[in-house]
Write a protein that holds these residues in place. Structure first.
Motif, PDB file in Angstrom:
ATOM      1  N   LEU A 297       0.320  -0.925   0.249  1.00 18.52           N
ATOM      2  CA  LEU A 297       0.275  -0.170  -0.025  1.00 18.52           C
ATOM      3  C   LEU A 297       1.273   1.098  -0.474  1.00 18.52           C
ATOM      4  O   LEU A 297       0.487   2.261  -0.836  1.00 18.52           O
ATOM      5  CB  LEU A 297      -1.339  -0.044   1.045  1.00 18.52           C
ATOM      6  N   ASP A 298       1.785   1.309   0.460  1.00 15.68           N
ATOM      7  CA  ASP A 298       2.866   2.352   0.892  1.00 15.68           C
ATOM      8  C   ASP A 298       3.691   2.493  -0.523  1.00 15.68           C
ATOM      9  O   ASP A 298       4.205   4.014  -1.573  1.00 15.68           O
ATOM     10  CB  ASP A 298       3.821   2.183   2.347  1.00 15.68           C
ATOM     11  N   GLU A 299       3.484   1.737  -1.783  1.00 14.76           N
ATOM     12  CA  GLU A 299       3.793   2.028  -2.937  1.00 14.76           C
ATOM     13  C   GLU A 299       2.902   2.196  -3.563  1.00 14.76           C
ATOM     14  O   GLU A 299       3.052   2.343  -4.835  1.00 14.76           O
ATOM     15  CB  GLU A 299       3.826   0.549  -3.302  1.00 14.76           C
ATOM     16  N   GLY A 300       1.640   2.674  -3.031  1.00 16.00           N
ATOM     17  CA  GLY A 300       0.153   2.709  -4.038  1.00 16.00           C
ATOM     18  C   GLY A 300      -0.053   2.168  -4.844  1.00 16.00           C
ATOM     19  O   GLY A 300      -1.094   1.990  -5.302  1.00 16.00           O
ATOM     20  N   ARG A 301       0.018   0.536  -4.635  1.00 11.80           N
ATOM     21  CA  ARG A 301      -0.644  -0.197  -5.142  1.00 11.80           C
ATOM     22  C   ARG A 301      -1.728  -1.266  -4.560  1.00 11.80           C
ATOM     23  O   ARG A 301      -2.030  -0.945  -3.242  1.00 11.80           O
ATOM     24  CB  ARG A 301       0.473  -1.559  -5.566  1.00 11.80           C
ATOM     25  N   GLY A 302      -2.395  -2.308  -4.755  1.00 12.02           N
ATOM     26  CA  GLY A 302      -3.717  -2.978  -4.238  1.00 12.02           C
ATOM     27  C   GLY A 302      -3.170  -3.742  -3.976  1.00 12.02           C
ATOM     28  O   GLY A 302      -2.188  -4.711  -4.330  1.00 12.02           O
ATOM     29  N   ALA A 303      -3.502  -4.873  -2.394  1.00 11.06           N
ATOM     30  CA  ALA A 303      -3.596  -5.937  -1.790  1.00 11.06           C
ATOM     31  C   ALA A 303      -4.835  -6.693  -1.948  1.00 11.06           C
ATOM     32  O   ALA A 303      -6.378  -6.592  -1.551  1.00 11.06           O
ATOM     33  CB  ALA A 303      -2.620  -6.029  -0.990  1.00 11.06           C
TER      34      ALA A 303
ATOM     35  N   GLY B 123      -9.577   2.012   6.674  1.00 10.71           N
ATOM     36  CA  GLY B 123     -10.425   3.749   5.891  1.00 10.71           C
ATOM     37  C   GLY B 123      -9.739   2.643   4.328  1.00 10.71           C
ATOM     38  O   GLY B 123     -10.901   2.823   2.970  1.00 10.71           O
ATOM     39  N   THR B 124      -8.647   2.312   3.662  1.00 13.73           N
ATOM     40  CA  THR B 124      -9.060   1.563   2.556  1.00 13.73           C
ATOM     41  C   THR B 124      -9.258  -0.283   2.609  1.00 13.73           C
ATOM     42  O   THR B 124      -9.537  -0.902   1.372  1.00 13.73           O
ATOM     43  CB  THR B 124      -7.567   1.213   1.919  1.00 13.73           C
ATOM     44  N   LEU B 125     -10.044  -0.419   3.770  1.00 12.07           N
ATOM     45  CA  LEU B 125     -10.256  -2.408   3.309  1.00 12.07           C
ATOM     46  C   LEU B 125     -12.357  -2.124   2.862  1.00 12.07           C
ATOM     47  O   LEU B 125     -12.678  -1.508   3.419  1.00 12.07           O
ATOM     48  CB  LEU B 125     -10.377  -2.785   4.793  1.00 12.07           C
ATOM     49  N   THR B 126     -11.921  -3.097   2.421  1.00 12.26           N
ATOM     50  CA  THR B 126     -12.841  -3.763   2.123  1.00 12.26           C
ATOM     51  C   THR B 126     -12.904  -5.629   2.055  1.00 12.26           C
ATOM     52  O   THR B 126     -11.857  -5.972   2.184  1.00 12.26           O
ATOM     53  CB  THR B 126     -14.324  -3.223   0.368  1.00 12.26           C
ATOM     54  N   VAL B 127     -14.988  -5.557   1.620  1.00 14.22           N
ATOM     55  CA  VAL B 127     -15.003  -7.474   2.202  1.00 14.22           C
ATOM     56  C   VAL B 127     -15.327  -7.628   1.372  1.00 14.22           C
ATOM     57  O   VAL B 127     -16.249  -7.376   0.835  1.00 14.22           O
ATOM     58  CB  VAL B 127     -14.901  -8.175   3.247  1.00 14.22           C
ATOM     59  N   LEU B 128     -15.271  -9.270   1.061  1.00 14.20           N
ATOM     60  CA  LEU B 128     -16.398  -9.577  -0.210  1.00 14.20           C
ATOM     61  C   LEU B 128     -16.092 -11.070  -0.335  1.00 14.20           C
ATOM     62  O   LEU B 128     -14.941 -12.109   0.005  1.00 14.20           O
ATOM     63  CB  LEU B 128     -15.194  -9.613  -1.803  1.00 14.20           C
TER      64      LEU B 128
ATOM     65  N   ARG C  37     -12.458   2.699  -8.131  1.00 14.77           N
ATOM     66  CA  ARG C  37     -12.467   3.079  -8.139  1.00 14.77           C
ATOM     67  C   ARG C  37     -11.800   4.105  -8.092  1.00 14.77           C
ATOM     68  O   ARG C  37     -10.848   5.038  -7.788  1.00 14.77           O
ATOM     69  CB  ARG C  37     -14.125   4.074  -7.563  1.00 14.77           C
ATOM     70  N   GLY C  38     -11.001   2.674  -6.965  1.00 17.16           N
ATOM     71  CA  GLY C  38      -9.653   2.838  -5.879  1.00 17.16           C
ATOM     72  C   GLY C  38      -9.748   3.312  -4.716  1.00 17.16           C
ATOM     73  O   GLY C  38      -8.717   3.714  -4.025  1.00 17.16           O
ATOM     74  N   ASP C  39     -10.890   3.666  -4.232  1.00 13.89           N
ATOM     75  CA  ASP C  39     -11.318   3.707  -2.804  1.00 13.89           C
ATOM     76  C   ASP C  39     -11.597   3.089  -2.153  1.00 13.89           C
ATOM     77  O   ASP C  39     -10.679   3.087  -0.251  1.00 13.89           O
ATOM     78  CB  ASP C  39     -13.236   4.108  -2.991  1.00 13.89           C
ATOM     79  N   ALA C  40     -10.915   1.325  -2.330  1.00 11.91           N
ATOM     80  CA  ALA C  40     -10.759   0.473  -0.859  1.00 11.91           C
ATOM     81  C   ALA C  40      -8.993  -0.241  -1.540  1.00 11.91           C
ATOM     82  O   ALA C  40      -9.631  -1.218  -3.284  1.00 11.91           O
ATOM     83  CB  ALA C  40     -11.359  -0.717  -0.768  1.00 11.91           C
ATOM     84  N   ARG C  41      -8.628  -0.633  -2.045  1.00 10.15           N
ATOM     85  CA  ARG C  41      -6.929  -1.158  -2.397  1.00 10.15           C
ATOM     86  C   ARG C  41      -6.791  -2.163  -1.496  1.00 10.15           C
ATOM     87  O   ARG C  41      -5.415  -2.632  -1.577  1.00 10.15           O
ATOM     88  CB  ARG C  41      -6.348   0.471  -1.509  1.00 10.15           C
TER      89      ARG C  41
ATOM     90  N   ILE D 217      -8.753  -4.326  -8.542  1.00 16.99           N
ATOM     91  CA  ILE D 217      -7.835  -3.390  -8.225  1.00 16.99           C
ATOM     92  C   ILE D 217      -6.897  -3.030  -9.308  1.00 16.99           C
ATOM     93  O   ILE D 217      -6.688  -4.281 -10.122  1.00 16.99           O
ATOM     94  CB  ILE D 217      -7.162  -4.050  -7.052  1.00 16.99           C
ATOM     95  N   PRO D 218      -7.483  -1.687  -9.473  1.00 23.55           N
ATOM     96  CA  PRO D 218      -6.167  -1.173 -10.410  1.00 23.55           C
ATOM     97  C   PRO D 218      -4.721  -1.287 -10.883  1.00 23.55           C
ATOM     98  O   PRO D 218      -4.415  -1.959 -11.803  1.00 23.55           O
ATOM     99  CB  PRO D 218      -6.448   0.209 -10.370  1.00 23.55           C
ATOM    100  N   ASP D 219      -4.195  -1.684  -9.706  1.00 26.19           N
ATOM    101  CA  ASP D 219      -2.718  -1.882  -9.981  1.00 26.19           C
ATOM    102  C   ASP D 219      -2.332  -3.003  -8.606  1.00 26.19           C
ATOM    103  O   ASP D 219      -2.016  -2.429  -7.334  1.00 26.19           O
ATOM    104  CB  ASP D 219      -2.120  -0.142  -9.737  1.00 26.19           C
ATOM    105  N   LEU D 220      -2.565  -4.275  -9.332  1.00 28.93           N
ATOM    106  CA  LEU D 220      -2.048  -5.007  -7.641  1.00 28.93           C
ATOM    107  C   LEU D 220      -1.233  -4.916  -7.612  1.00 28.93           C
ATOM    108  O   LEU D 220      -0.154  -5.578  -8.854  1.00 28.93           O
ATOM    109  CB  LEU D 220      -3.267  -6.233  -8.214  1.00 28.93           C
ATOM    110  N   GLY D 221      -0.782  -5.172  -6.413  1.00 31.41           N
ATOM    111  CA  GLY D 221       0.523  -5.518  -6.172  1.00 31.41           C
ATOM    112  C   GLY D 221       1.303  -6.419  -5.503  1.00 31.41           C
ATOM    113  O   GLY D 221       2.254  -7.022  -5.324  1.00 31.41           O
ATOM    114  N   LEU D 222      -0.300  -7.616  -5.087  1.00 22.63           N
ATOM    115  CA  LEU D 222       0.385  -8.608  -4.245  1.00 22.63           C
ATOM    116  C   LEU D 222      -0.760  -8.850  -3.741  1.00 22.63           C
ATOM    117  O   LEU D 222      -1.702  -8.554  -3.497  1.00 22.63           O
ATOM    118  CB  LEU D 222       0.723  -8.191  -2.258  1.00 22.63           C
ATOM    119  N   VAL D 223      -0.834 -10.551  -3.304  1.00 22.32           N
ATOM    120  CA  VAL D 223      -1.694 -11.373  -3.845  1.00 22.32           C
ATOM    121  C   VAL D 223      -1.727 -12.375  -2.035  1.00 22.32           C
ATOM    122  O   VAL D 223      -0.273 -13.131  -2.686  1.00 22.32           O
ATOM    123  CB  VAL D 223      -2.889 -12.710  -4.709  1.00 22.32           C
TER     124      VAL D 223
END
Length: 824
Positions: free
Chosen positions: A328-334, A357-362, A380-384, A397-403
């Motif tokens: 997340l600090d890199e600006g990417r999503g997980a 603040g940036t968490l959601t669940v599915l 939209r990038g509101d939840a990364r 996730i627009p810029d996925l960095g980690l799974v």
């Protein structure tokens, strides 16, 4: 959207250099590749957009997967219109959907649907409307029924018409349309999920003008509703229509105030948030041990796949949290995947305390509306950061960095039905390769295939060997693994113990109760008993639809049912044997209901709760159970395998495995591995803090290798024996499997069709000059009849068995499963 029926858009040769669209079409046809359409002049088309396209005589929904300028087709049809100007799929998810279709031999649209918002798909519908129904109806009885029904009910769908008058062909409707009696139109059903809109009111006038107007209203009528509403708006300038109605306002009041310029009405989108009730107290990162810090650094340095093999309680979650923070600090999503919905409450809290603040669940227990809204919030990038079960992998996730895939060995990561029957682990690896993201797999008992890949160097492996207990200062201290006792239930019987609980287990639970600690009683079977048997004539109640014994299920003190857990068929339990009228008609074996009853008898002062799929169907049930356990409101927890998957309960010190032999002898090459994993994982729930843990494994096969290995926490010995067996037998990871199952109500036809396909596959293999794959069968599966249909299976085994099926189209009664999670 409706169009006259029939409509035929002409196919024309593509113009030289003209752009073409490759479209996945929402059709019943199980195509694995996209269809090619021309892009009309002036129409802006981008990959990922939803469009409407002609398909035969219908207009159907589609998703553009790519743009090309060449095709081998002689003629193509044009796209009708753009359904949504904003693309729904990015390039990575479009490529992932096509990979799923090819890898798992699944219809392309089903694969695309995995990546779309919940409820987005629009099914084609045929609508029939009356035009001129003559007083003297046609002589044909079917014509009479159709015209009488639409004359009485107006415009109806073809499905509704068939439901009331029987089978109706499109040819018949076309004839009645030519005769001028009715019209038929093709269209698309409305999406099942849409944004939720709320009607609101806002003060439009200046406060002083509104107050003056209000004063005038009160002069004319001291009880004026409009004056009361303006007074409320003076304090709350923006309110919902519901609030206005509670004040007493009706549409007439609102219209007069709007005409006077006092207020205006508008609609606002309301987001359905599954975490709205959660309140996260932010916590700082934990102090990592040297071993944990090394694991983080190795995972971060590896851009590919890393397996974290850590004993239960080794702090794998803290490693995941640090990797998520860096991402997340890199600006990417997980994305963080958990194998059971039951684990999401604890996972959501742990990740919410760090990244709320940036968490959601599915996951599948959310409403369609919640899934729909969170999908767009993620896009939209509101939840990364997304936490969820298997399907959360497809979050946009627009810029996925980690799974992160926690408990990667769990079979619940494999989709069984509906298609595509993908494994989330393989799909995650392909998605990460497309997105340039890291994939981290974690488990105390890795899948044998995954561990073998780390052994041969295909993926990186990191070991966590220390069991840690968190301390109050944010650090952790090393603790020991729980002590495990294998209890030979044969000896218990010989010594006169007829209880379902061994004497040592009873003593341990009583000690835990006196100390204010918690216990788990684990049995991997729902219901009260495994089956009912007449000891006079041998009668065994069998489900007439599934050819399996029916389980005993106690609904209430006055209602006991025999139930099939495969199809749901049930009937009341008879007092005496229905075959011989014998009185020795009794239950055998145990399930969670029976263990719950016995626990209440043996430990009368304990607070006993049961946690299985029968009691956790309601939304929020998992959250309530986890809260009760963490609050200390439960002393003894009875449940099935969902208890074994990553629960972290500080006061849980005793675990009793009531029947360790369930599943051990199933005719499936996974049986030994699953038994070892399940026993190891459930044992790992005990003693996860400074208090020691005690585990009791009750079995009639105390010498079984998986049981012994689990009791000694010896993964390596189990792996060495299991991988040697699989090498000899030719099972994964040394070969891949494809399981074909044919289902039909006629047993003879089912066998004939399965034999025909097996023969054709052998001919195709031999004609290609190949030595593999092996083609085994047809044979009857472990459950030969399921929901009234007989089943026969054909098994393909080889290095790439699905290649033989790539160009073969099987009928709708065929079920294709690549890399099946079970052969039962």
């Amino acid at each position: 959207m409706t169009l006259p029926f029939p409509t035929y858009d002409p196919a024309e040769p593509p113009l030289p250099g003209a752009l073409l669209a490759e479209v996945a079409v929402n059709a019943a046809q199980p195509a694995r590749t996209p269809f090619t359409y021309s892009i009309p002049p002036g129409m802006d088309i981008a990959p990922g957009q939803a469009v409407f396209v002609p398909f035969g005589p219908r207009i159907l929904q589609g998703i553009v997967l790519g743009i090309t300028s060449s095709t081998a087709l002689q003629a193509v049809r044009p796209i009708v219109s753009v359904a949504d100007p904003d693309p729904l799929l990015d390039a990575n998810h479009a490529a992932l959907a096509q990979w799923l279709a090819g890898e798992y031999l699944a219809p392309l649209w089903d694969c695309v649907s995995c990546c779309l918002p919940a409820g987005y798909g629009q099914k084609p519908v045929t609508m029939v409307s009356p035009v001129d129904v003559p007083p003297l109806l046609p002589v044909y009885p079917k014509d009479q029924k159709i015209l009488q029904y639409i004359a009485a009910n107006g415009r109806v769908s073809l499905d509704e018409l068939r439901e009331h008058v029987g089978q109706v062909s499109l040819t018949l409707l076309q004839r009645l349309q030519r005769d001028g009696h009715l019209t038929v139109a093709q269209g698309l059903a409305r999406p099942s999920t849409r944004p939720r809109m709320e009607r609101r009111l806002a003060l439009a006038a200046e406060p002083a003008d509104a107050e003056a107007y209000r004063a005038g209203l009160l002069e004319r009528n001291a009880r004026s509703v409009e004056a009361r509403l303006l007074g409320h708006l003076a304090v709350h300038p923006d309110i919902s229509l519901t609030e206005a109605r509670e004040i007493g306002a009706n549409p007439s009041h609102l219209s007069r105030l709007e005409a006077a310029g006092m207020l205006h009405q508008y609609e606002q989108r309301i987001e359905r948030d599954p975490l709205a009730a959660f309140r996260f107290a932010q916590k700082p990162p934990a102090l990592l041990s040297e071993e944990q810090q090394r694991a983080v650094d190795l995972c971060w340095a590896n851009p590919g796949v890393t397996l974290i093999h850590g004993v239960t309680g080794s702090g794998k979650t803290e490693v995941y949290l640090e990797l998520v923070r860096r991402t997340l600090d890199e600006g990417r999503g997980a994305i963080v995947l958990v194998p059971e919905i039951a684990l999401t409450p604890q996972a959501v809290r742990r990740y919410g305390e760090r990244f709320g603040g940036t968490l959601t669940v599915l996951h599948s227990q959310l409403s369609q509306g919640e899934l729909y809204d969170q999908w767009f919030r993620i896009q939209r990038g509101d939840a990364r950061l997304v936490v969820g079960s298997r399907s959360a992998l497809f979050a946009p996730i627009p810029d996925l960095g980690l799974v992160v895939m926690d408990e990667e060995h769990e079979w619940s990561y494999k989709q069984t039905d509906p298609q595509p029957r993908y494994h989330a682990r393989e799909a995650a690896e392909h998605l990460c390769s497309l997105a340039g993201a890291r994939l981290v797999l974690g488990s105390a008992t890795p899948d044998v295939v995954t561990y073998h890949r780390s052994e041969v160097g295909a993926i990186q492996r990191v070991e966590l060997t220390q069991r840690l207990a968190p301390t109050g200062d944010g650090g952790a201290v090393e603790t020991g693994m729980p002590a495990v006792e294998i209890v030979d239930m044969r000896a218990e019987l010989q010594e006169g113990n007829r209880s379902v609980f061994a004497r040592s287990l009873r003593r341990a639970v009583n000690a835990a109760l006196r100390a204010g600690e918690q216990s788990i009683l684990f049995v991997n079977r729902r219901g009260s008993a495994r089956f009912v048997l007449c000891r006079d004539c041998g009668y065994l109640p069998v489900c007439p639809s599934c050819s399996v014994s029916m389980s005993l299920d106690v609904q209430s003190p006055v209602l006991t049912l025999l139930i099939c857990h495969h199809c749901g068929r049930s009937r009341r339990l008879e007092d005496r044997c229905p075959k011989c009228d014998g009185a020795r008609y009794r239950p055998f074996g145990v399930g969670t209901q029976r263990i719950e009853q016995e626990a209440r008898k043996q430990f009368p002062n304990a607070r006993v709760a049961r946690w299985d799929s029968d009691v956790s169907r309601q939304k929020g049930s998992h959250e309530r159970m986890v809260h009760a356990l963490e609050a200390g409101d439960v002393d003894i927890l009875v449940g099935t395998q969902m208890l074994a998957k990553g629960l972290d309960l500080p006061e849980m010190t005793v675990v009793g495995v009531v029947d360790a032999d369930v599943g051990l002898s199933l005719p499936d090459y996974h049986a030994q591995e699953r038994t070892f994993q399940l026993l190891s994982q459930v044992a790992g729930r005990a003693g996860r803090r400074e208090k020691p843990g005690w585990v009791f494994i009750q079995t009639y096969e105390p010498e079984a290798a998986p049981i012994v290995a689990a009791a000694t926490h010896d993964f390596r010995t189990f792996y060495d024996e299991e991988i040697a067996h699989r090498r000899r037998a030719g099972y994964p990871p040394f070969n891949r499997l494809v399981r074909l199952v044919f289902r039909h109500r006629n047993q003879e036809h089912a066998l004939e069709e399965a034999s025909r396909v097996a023969g054709e596959l052998r001919l195709a293999r031999d004609a290609a000059g190949r030595a593999e794959p092996d083609i085994l069968g047809p044979t009857t599966p472990y459950i030969p009849r399921f929901r009234g249909e007989y089943r026969y299976q054909v098994l393909l085994r080889g290095r790439a068995p699905s290649r033989l099926l790539a160009n073969i189209r099987l009928g709708e009664n065929w079920h294709i499963d690549v890399d099946p999670a079970s052969l039962v």
